[in-house]
Design a protein around this motif. Sequence first.
Motif, short mmCIF file in Angstrom:
data_model
loop_
_atom_site.label_atom_id
_atom_site.label_comp_id
_atom_site.label_asym_id
_atom_site.label_seq_id
_atom_site.Cartn_x
_atom_site.Cartn_y
_atom_site.Cartn_z
N ARG A 56 9.14 58.05 70.83
CA ARG A 56 8.41 56.84 71.22
C ARG A 56 6.92 57.19 71.18
O ARG A 56 6.52 58.29 71.57
N VAL A 58 2.93 56.18 72.14
CA VAL A 58 2.20 55.48 73.19
C VAL A 58 0.72 55.39 72.82
O VAL A 58 0.10 56.40 72.48
N SER A 59 0.18 54.17 72.90
CA SER A 59 -1.23 53.94 72.58
C SER A 59 -2.11 54.39 73.74
O SER A 59 -1.63 54.71 74.83
N GLU A 61 -3.82 52.58 75.54
CA GLU A 61 -3.68 51.61 76.62
C GLU A 61 -2.35 51.76 77.37
O GLU A 61 -2.07 51.01 78.29
N GLY A 62 -1.50 52.69 76.91
CA GLY A 62 -0.21 52.91 77.58
C GLY A 62 0.92 52.05 77.06
O GLY A 62 2.01 52.04 77.64
N LYS A 63 0.72 51.35 75.95
CA LYS A 63 1.78 50.53 75.37
C LYS A 63 2.64 51.41 74.46
O LYS A 63 2.11 52.17 73.66
N ALA A 64 3.96 51.28 74.59
CA ALA A 64 4.88 52.13 73.84
C ALA A 64 5.56 51.37 72.72
O ALA A 64 5.79 50.17 72.80
N SER A 65 5.89 52.11 71.64
CA SER A 65 6.57 51.55 70.49
C SER A 65 7.49 52.61 69.89
O SER A 65 7.17 53.80 69.94
N TRP A 68 5.58 54.05 64.49
CA TRP A 68 4.13 54.19 64.40
C TRP A 68 3.71 54.18 62.96
O TRP A 68 4.37 54.84 62.16
N SER A 70 2.37 50.83 64.96
CA SER A 70 3.07 49.66 65.46
C SER A 70 2.22 48.41 65.25
O SER A 70 1.14 48.30 65.80
N GLY A 72 2.91 45.58 66.36
CA GLY A 72 2.91 44.84 67.63
C GLY A 72 1.81 45.27 68.57
O GLY A 72 1.44 44.52 69.47
N LEU A 73 1.26 46.45 68.40
CA LEU A 73 0.18 46.92 69.26
C LEU A 73 -1.19 46.62 68.66
O LEU A 73 -2.22 46.93 69.26
#
Length: 118
Positions: A56, A58-59, A61-65, A68, A70, A72-73
């Motif tokens: 997984r 993580v950006s 900002e703490g957003k996970a996908s 990569w 992503s 969506g981010l």
Amino acid sequence: RLDGFTLSPVFAQSGAMTPIRWTIVDTAESGLVLQLEENGARRVLPLTGWQQARFRYVSEEGKASDAWPSEGLGLEGTDLPAYVELVVRDESGREDAWLAHVIGPLEPYYKPFRDEDE
């Protein structure tokens, strides 16, 4: 699978840019394993007791996908994640994670001027 470069390889001396490939493999004989490859060397680490595993990303900002880069981010294809996690889950649904911090600039650096020889 995770492909990249590191200055801190697991099995080699740190400091030199080292290509790596980490692959999660479900084998018939050993179950789930993490296969590490560095400069042509390969090691297999069993993920004993875990039923599932995935990477997984993580950006900052703490957003996970789970992929990569992503879309969506809202990140560019050349941006790097702030962290990469190896997430494992047992049959009861309990999860654990190991984190690897990406050190250095997360956005690519572009030289506006280049030497004529380049």
